[in-house]
Design a protein around this motif. Structure first.
Motif, PDB file in Angstrom:
ATOM      1  N   VAL A  62     -86.275  -5.760   5.297  1.00  0.00           N
ATOM      2  CA  VAL A  62     -85.156  -6.559   4.776  1.00  0.00           C
ATOM      3  C   VAL A  62     -84.870  -7.774   5.665  1.00  0.00           C
ATOM      4  N   SER A  63     -85.200  -7.685   6.950  1.00  0.00           N
ATOM      5  CA  SER A  63     -84.926  -8.804   7.868  1.00  0.00           C
ATOM      6  C   SER A  63     -85.715 -10.060   7.508  1.00  0.00           C
ATOM      7  N   PHE A  64     -86.757  -9.937   6.710  1.00  0.00           N
ATOM      8  CA  PHE A  64     -87.538 -11.107   6.300  1.00  0.00           C
ATOM      9  C   PHE A  64     -86.906 -11.850   5.130  1.00  0.00           C
ATOM     10  N   TRP A  65     -85.895 -11.255   4.497  1.00  0.00           N
ATOM     11  CA  TRP A  65     -85.247 -11.867   3.339  1.00  0.00           C
ATOM     12  C   TRP A  65     -84.058 -12.725   3.770  1.00  0.00           C
ATOM     13  N   ALA A  66     -83.859 -13.841   3.072  1.00  0.00           N
ATOM     14  CA  ALA A  66     -82.641 -14.635   3.242  1.00  0.00           C
ATOM     15  C   ALA A  66     -81.487 -13.813   2.668  1.00  0.00           C
ATOM     16  N   ASP A  67     -80.281 -14.086   3.126  1.00  0.00           N
ATOM     17  CA  ASP A  67     -79.120 -13.306   2.671  1.00  0.00           C
ATOM     18  C   ASP A  67     -78.932 -13.345   1.158  1.00  0.00           C
ATOM     19  N   ASP A  68     -79.264 -14.469   0.519  1.00  0.00           N
ATOM     20  CA  ASP A  68     -79.051 -14.627  -0.917  1.00  0.00           C
ATOM     21  C   ASP A  68     -80.362 -14.575  -1.712  1.00  0.00           C
ATOM     22  N   ALA A  69     -81.377 -13.942  -1.161  1.00  0.00           N
ATOM     23  CA  ALA A  69     -82.706 -13.909  -1.769  1.00  0.00           C
ATOM     24  C   ALA A  69     -82.712 -13.190  -3.113  1.00  0.00           C
ATOM     25  N   LEU A  70     -83.738 -13.508  -3.902  1.00  0.00           N
ATOM     26  CA  LEU A  70     -83.947 -12.893  -5.214  1.00  0.00           C
ATOM     27  C   LEU A  70     -85.280 -12.152  -5.212  1.00  0.00           C
ATOM     28  N   ASP A  71     -85.267 -10.918  -5.711  1.00  0.00           N
ATOM     29  CA  ASP A  71     -86.488 -10.148  -5.897  1.00  0.00           C
ATOM     30  C   ASP A  71     -86.614  -9.904  -7.389  1.00  0.00           C
ATOM     31  N   MET A  72     -87.761 -10.288  -7.962  1.00  0.00           N
ATOM     32  CA  MET A  72     -87.948 -10.184  -9.409  1.00  0.00           C
ATOM     33  C   MET A  72     -89.105  -9.256  -9.737  1.00  0.00           C
ATOM     34  N   PRO A  73     -88.843  -7.942  -9.681  1.00  0.00           N
ATOM     35  CA  PRO A  73     -89.910  -6.983  -9.979  1.00  0.00           C
ATOM     36  C   PRO A  73     -90.205  -6.944 -11.474  1.00  0.00           C
ATOM     37  N   PRO A  74     -91.425  -6.547 -11.843  1.00  0.00           N
ATOM     38  CA  PRO A  74     -91.740  -6.440 -13.265  1.00  0.00           C
ATOM     39  C   PRO A  74     -90.992  -5.275 -13.913  1.00  0.00           C
ATOM     40  N   ASN A  75     -90.613  -5.456 -15.132  1.00  0.00           N
ATOM     41  CA  ASN A  75     -89.987  -4.400 -15.940  1.00  0.00           C
ATOM     42  C   ASN A  75     -88.736  -3.808 -15.305  1.00  0.00           C
ATOM     43  N   ALA A  76     -88.015  -4.625 -14.562  1.00  0.00           N
ATOM     44  CA  ALA A  76     -86.795  -4.157 -13.900  1.00  0.00           C
ATOM     45  C   ALA A  76     -85.848  -5.344 -13.720  1.00  0.00           C
ATOM     46  N   PRO A  77     -84.560  -5.049 -13.549  1.00  0.00           N
ATOM     47  CA  PRO A  77     -83.614  -6.149 -13.318  1.00  0.00           C
ATOM     48  C   PRO A  77     -83.867  -6.860 -11.989  1.00  0.00           C
ATOM     49  N   MET A  78     -83.469  -8.096 -11.940  1.00  0.00           N
ATOM     50  CA  MET A  78     -83.583  -8.882 -10.716  1.00  0.00           C
ATOM     51  C   MET A  78     -82.630  -8.323  -9.670  1.00  0.00           C
ATOM     52  N   LEU A  79     -83.090  -8.295  -8.415  1.00  0.00           N
ATOM     53  CA  LEU A  79     -82.249  -7.872  -7.297  1.00  0.00           C
ATOM     54  C   LEU A  79     -81.813  -9.121  -6.538  1.00  0.00           C
TER      55      LEU A  79
END
Length: 171
Positions: A62-79
C-alpha cells in the motif's frame, strides 16, 4: 542647427531602443530533461512493489500508492484510496493459493517530470471454490505521479486478463 536636431533624435532613438532591449526578459530556461532518471526510478519502484506483493506485505504494498489512488480491477468496482485497497488486499491475500506477480516491459516518463506510466504483464493464482489452483495472466497499465517529496507513487492501476472469461466462447 538642423544637423544637431537630427543627431539628438538619432541618439535619443538609439538610447530608447537600447533601453527597450535591455528591459526584455530572457526566455525562461526549460527544466532539465530527467526522463531517463525518472524511468529508472519508476522501474525500480515497480519491481519493489511487485516484491512487496509476492511477500504479501500489505503495508509495504500500500505504501506505493498515492493517498487518492484508483485501482480498477476487472469485473469489480473501482477502489479509491489506500484504505479501500488495504481492505481489499487483506481479503484477497488471505485466500488459499493467492499469489500475484508482475513485470514491467515499458516505462515512460513525461517531459515535465510529474507523470509516468508502466506497461507490463502479470500472473495471478488463487484456489477456486473446489480447491483447485487457478492461474490467470494478463496485462496492465499503471500511472505514476511524482509526489512533492520527489518519490513516485501509483496514481491509477488497471489490468485485465488475457484469458477468456469463464463460460465465454473462445475466439
Amino acid at each position: 542647427m538642423r544637423r544637431l536636431c537630427l543627431m539628438a533624435i538619432l541618439v535619443s532613438s538609439l538610447v530608447l531602443i537600447g533601453l527597450a532591449l535591455a528591459c526584455q526578459q530572457p526566455p525562461p530556461l526549460s527544466p532539465p530533461d530527467t526522463r531517463a532518471a525518472d524511468e529508472r526510478a519508476i522501474r525500480e519502484a515497480d519491481a519493489a512493489w511487485s516484491k512487496a506483493s509476492a511477500a504479501k506485505d500489505v503495508e509495504a504494498y500500500v505504501s506505493f500508492w498515492a493517498d487518492d489512488a484508483l485501482d480498477m480491477p476487472p469485473n469489480a468496482p473501482m477502489l479509491t484510496g489506500k484504505e479501500s485497497m488495504r481492505k481489499g488486499l487483506s481479503e484477497q491475500w488471505a485466500k488459499p493459493g493467492f499469489a500475484l506477480s508482475w513485470q514491467a516491459s515499458k516505462a515512460e516518463a513525461s517531459r515535465s517530470g510529474d507523470l509516468a506510466y508502466t506497461v507490463g504483464t502479470y500472473q495471478f493464482t488463487l484456489n477456486d471454490p473446489k480447491g483447485k489452483l487457478v492461474t490467470d495472466r494478463g496485462k496492465y497499465v499503471t500511472v505514476w505521479k511524482k509526489q512533492p517529496d520527489g518519490k513516485w507513487k501509483v496514481a491509477a492501476d488497471i489490468y485485465n486478463s488475457d484469458l477468456p472469461a469463464p463460460g465465454a466462447a473462445k475466439h
